[in-house]
Design a protein around this motif. Structure first.
Motif, mmCIF file in Angstrom:
data_model
loop_
_atom_site.group_PDB
_atom_site.id
_atom_site.type_symbol
_atom_site.label_atom_id
_atom_site.label_comp_id
_atom_site.label_asym_id
_atom_site.label_seq_id
_atom_site.Cartn_x
_atom_site.Cartn_y
_atom_site.Cartn_z
ATOM 1 N N LYS A 1 0.879 -1.122 0.102
ATOM 2 C CA LYS A 1 0.088 -0.035 -0.192
ATOM 3 C C LYS A 1 0.846 1.252 0.252
ATOM 4 N N GLU A 2 1.880 1.133 0.720
ATOM 5 C CA GLU A 2 2.805 2.578 0.787
ATOM 6 C C GLU A 2 3.555 2.343 -0.465
ATOM 7 N N GLU A 3 4.192 1.447 -0.951
ATOM 8 C CA GLU A 3 4.756 1.598 -2.340
ATOM 9 C C GLU A 3 3.876 2.161 -3.461
ATOM 10 N N TRP A 4 2.445 1.478 -3.322
ATOM 11 C CA TRP A 4 1.559 1.977 -4.550
ATOM 12 C C TRP A 4 0.898 3.185 -4.077
ATOM 13 N N SER A 5 1.215 4.094 -3.102
ATOM 14 C CA SER A 5 0.550 5.230 -2.669
ATOM 15 C C SER A 5 0.604 6.314 -3.874
ATOM 16 N N TRP A 6 -0.368 7.289 -4.086
ATOM 17 C CA TRP A 6 -0.095 8.096 -5.089
ATOM 18 C C TRP A 6 0.968 8.817 -4.993
ATOM 19 N N ALA A 7 1.441 9.128 -4.020
ATOM 20 C CA ALA A 7 2.705 10.005 -3.745
ATOM 21 C C ALA A 7 3.827 9.118 -4.404
ATOM 22 N N ASN A 8 3.697 7.909 -4.523
ATOM 23 C CA ASN A 8 4.927 7.122 -4.932
ATOM 24 C C ASN A 8 4.506 6.836 -6.399
ATOM 25 N N VAL A 9 3.415 6.944 -6.894
ATOM 26 C CA VAL A 9 3.234 6.615 -8.330
ATOM 27 C C VAL A 9 3.027 7.611 -9.103
ATOM 28 N N ARG A 10 2.699 8.793 -8.739
ATOM 29 C CA ARG A 10 2.127 10.067 -9.182
ATOM 30 C C ARG A 10 2.842 10.315 -10.435
ATOM 31 N N ASP A 11 4.202 10.623 -10.403
ATOM 32 C CA ASP A 11 5.130 11.038 -11.499
ATOM 33 C C ASP A 11 5.100 9.746 -12.578
ATOM 34 N N ASN A 12 5.181 8.448 -12.090
ATOM 35 C CA ASN A 12 4.992 7.717 -13.081
ATOM 36 C C ASN A 12 3.710 7.681 -13.877
ATOM 37 N N ILE A 13 2.639 7.676 -13.153
ATOM 38 C CA ILE A 13 1.355 7.985 -13.841
ATOM 39 C C ILE A 13 1.222 8.982 -14.874
ATOM 40 N N TYR A 14 1.839 10.063 -14.416
ATOM 41 C CA TYR A 14 1.860 11.264 -15.256
ATOM 42 C C TYR A 14 2.422 11.009 -16.500
ATOM 43 N N ALA A 15 3.566 10.342 -16.364
ATOM 44 C CA ALA A 15 4.462 10.077 -17.777
ATOM 45 C C ALA A 15 3.752 9.208 -18.248
ATOM 46 N N LEU A 16 3.259 8.302 -17.900
ATOM 47 C CA LEU A 16 2.448 7.147 -18.695
ATOM 48 C C LEU A 16 1.328 7.826 -19.402
ATOM 49 N N TYR A 17 0.670 8.584 -18.816
ATOM 50 C CA TYR A 17 -0.590 9.339 -19.524
ATOM 51 C C TYR A 17 0.086 10.422 -20.552
ATOM 52 N N ASP A 18 1.121 10.795 -20.279
ATOM 53 C CA ASP A 18 1.610 11.943 -21.385
ATOM 54 C C ASP A 18 2.354 10.954 -22.537
ATOM 55 N N ASP A 19 2.658 9.939 -22.358
ATOM 56 C CA ASP A 19 3.159 8.903 -23.336
ATOM 57 C C ASP A 19 2.036 8.268 -24.163
ATOM 58 N N SER A 20 0.774 8.155 -23.410
ATOM 59 C CA SER A 20 0.013 7.302 -23.962
ATOM 60 C C SER A 20 -1.248 8.220 -24.601
ATOM 61 N N PHE A 21 -1.425 9.158 -24.237
ATOM 62 C CA PHE A 21 -2.780 9.732 -24.660
ATOM 63 C C PHE A 21 -2.716 11.298 -25.369
ATOM 64 N N THR A 22 -3.274 11.668 -26.271
ATOM 65 C CA THR A 22 -3.149 13.111 -26.730
ATOM 66 C C THR A 22 -3.726 13.779 -25.781
ATOM 67 N N ASP A 23 -3.623 15.041 -26.127
ATOM 68 C CA ASP A 23 -4.490 16.048 -25.325
ATOM 69 C C ASP A 23 -5.887 16.022 -25.779
ATOM 70 N N ALA A 24 -6.394 15.457 -26.825
ATOM 71 C CA ALA A 24 -7.815 15.332 -27.047
ATOM 72 C C ALA A 24 -8.297 14.257 -26.313
ATOM 73 N N GLU A 25 -7.555 13.296 -26.149
ATOM 74 C CA GLU A 25 -8.055 11.856 -25.577
ATOM 75 C C GLU A 25 -7.989 12.235 -23.987
#
Length: 89
Positions: A5-29
């Motif tokens: 739970k600690e390792e998967w907390s938003w604070a720990n995964v946030r930057d990776n999730i942002y990068a994932l969305y940045d790499d995966s979706f266009t602005d329109a998506e």
């Protein structure tokens, strides 16, 4: 489980999730995704997601428990292999 739970907390995964969305979706998506979360139906989904996520975690834990003996055996075998490799140096 607390460690997970600690390792998967938003604070720990946030930057990776942002990068994932940045790499995966266009602005329109991303706009479509944001609009989806404004829909009424999403309220039902978001209310149920904590229970769904908790149950999914329980299922994953049960699956890990069922293969734990194999994981232990593989780990022991790997440790023995590493020791023999070190001894051969």
């Amino acid at each position: 489980m607390q460690l997970v739970k600690e390792e998967w907390s938003w604070a720990n995964v946030r930057d990776n999730i942002y990068a994932l969305y940045d790499d995966s979706f266009t602005d329109a998506e991303l706009e479509i995704i944001a609009t989806m979360y404004e829909a009424d139906a999403i309220n039902t989904i978001t209310k149920k997601m904590p229970q769904v996520t908790n149950r999914a975690d329980e299922i994953a834990q049960d699956n890990v428990k069922s293969i734990l003996p194999e994981i232990k055996a593989l780990t022991k075998s790997m440790a023995e292999k590493v020791k023999s490799m070190r001894a051969a140096k």
